[in-house]
Design a protein around this motif. Structure first.
Motif, PDB file in Angstrom:
ATOM      1  N   VAL A  23     -98.801  -7.267 -66.280  1.00 30.52           N
ATOM      2  CA  VAL A  23     -99.381  -6.089 -66.040  1.00 30.52           C
ATOM      3  C   VAL A  23    -100.325  -6.066 -64.645  1.00 30.52           C
ATOM      4  CG1 VAL A  23    -101.077  -4.188 -66.731  1.00 30.52           C
ATOM      5  CG2 VAL A  23     -99.527  -5.231 -68.539  1.00 30.52           C
ATOM      6  N   SER A  24    -101.187  -6.944 -64.641  1.00 31.78           N
ATOM      7  CA  SER A  24    -102.158  -7.181 -63.477  1.00 31.78           C
ATOM      8  C   SER A  24    -101.647  -8.173 -62.455  1.00 31.78           C
ATOM      9  CB  SER A  24    -103.619  -7.201 -63.937  1.00 31.78           C
ATOM     10  OG  SER A  24    -103.597  -8.907 -64.484  1.00 31.78           O
ATOM     11  N   GLN A  25    -100.702  -8.993 -63.074  1.00 34.13           N
ATOM     12  CA  GLN A  25    -100.291 -10.210 -61.851  1.00 34.13           C
ATOM     13  C   GLN A  25    -101.201 -11.039 -61.693  1.00 34.13           C
ATOM     14  OE1 GLN A  25     -97.067 -10.601 -61.212  1.00 34.13           O
ATOM     15  NE2 GLN A  25     -96.874  -9.067 -62.858  1.00 34.13           N
ATOM     16  N   CYS A  26    -102.353 -11.167 -62.260  1.00 36.02           N
ATOM     17  CA  CYS A  26    -103.555 -12.144 -62.204  1.00 36.02           C
ATOM     18  C   CYS A  26    -103.410 -13.141 -63.225  1.00 36.02           C
ATOM     19  CB  CYS A  26    -104.868 -11.436 -62.465  1.00 36.02           C
ATOM     20  SG  CYS A  26    -105.320 -10.080 -61.124  1.00 36.02           S
ATOM     21  N   THR A  38     -99.608  -9.875 -74.588  1.00 35.23           N
ATOM     22  CA  THR A  38     -99.793  -8.863 -73.536  1.00 35.23           C
ATOM     23  C   THR A  38     -98.926  -7.794 -73.725  1.00 35.23           C
ATOM     24  OG1 THR A  38     -98.289  -9.944 -71.891  1.00 35.23           O
ATOM     25  CG2 THR A  38    -100.560 -10.574 -71.584  1.00 35.23           C
ATOM     26  N   SER A  76    -100.898 -12.424 -66.052  1.00 35.32           N
ATOM     27  CA  SER A  76    -100.498 -11.261 -66.799  1.00 35.32           C
ATOM     28  C   SER A  76     -99.238 -10.290 -66.097  1.00 35.32           C
ATOM     29  CB  SER A  76    -101.704 -10.528 -66.742  1.00 35.32           C
ATOM     30  OG  SER A  76    -101.640  -9.075 -67.016  1.00 35.32           O
ATOM     31  N   ARG A 108    -104.575 -15.460 -66.102  1.00 34.95           N
ATOM     32  CA  ARG A 108    -105.553 -15.295 -67.045  1.00 34.95           C
ATOM     33  C   ARG A 108    -105.767 -16.520 -67.949  1.00 34.95           C
ATOM     34  NH1 ARG A 108    -103.826  -9.621 -70.480  1.00 34.95           N
ATOM     35  NH2 ARG A 108    -104.200  -8.616 -68.512  1.00 34.95           N
TER      36      ARG A 108
END
Length: 106
Positions: free
Chosen positions: A48-51, A67, A46, A53
């Protein structure tokens, strides 16, 4: 309609390969697995979150993630060995069978 391709790599920082998507925007897992043997799903980072998904898999088709209105630039594969070793998400909560479902999806 022009064919749309997505970028898929075996691992996040490896050289990607372009895989064709279907007219409805989904990507067939069988198409991914033909290029990346052992793949049982897809994921992306992501912006945005850098996680990482996971990409939704329904009846053999992966839904194209969006996203903030933008399509993720590169997806990476999830392989059966990662799922069996719990490498990408950790142990599933009790009562959940997500690893087993991915393992038998192919």
């Amino acid at each position: 309609m022009a064919e749309v391709y997505i970028r898929v790599a075996e691992e996040e920082n490896e050289e990607p390969m372009e895989i064709p998507s279907e007219d409805d925007g989904t990507v067939l897992l069988s198409t991914v697995a033909a290029q990346f043997p052992g793949a049982c799903g897809l994921r992306f980072r992501s912006p945005v979150s850098q996680c990482m998904r996971g990409v939704r898999l329904v009846e053999g088709s992966c839904t194209r993630p969006k996203t903030d209105g933008e399509i993720s630039s590169t997806w990476s594969t999830i392989r059966k060995a990662q799922v069996e070793n719990h490498e990408w998400l950790g142990t599933p909560p009790k009562g959940r069978h997500s690893f087993r479902q991915c393992k038998t999806a192919m």
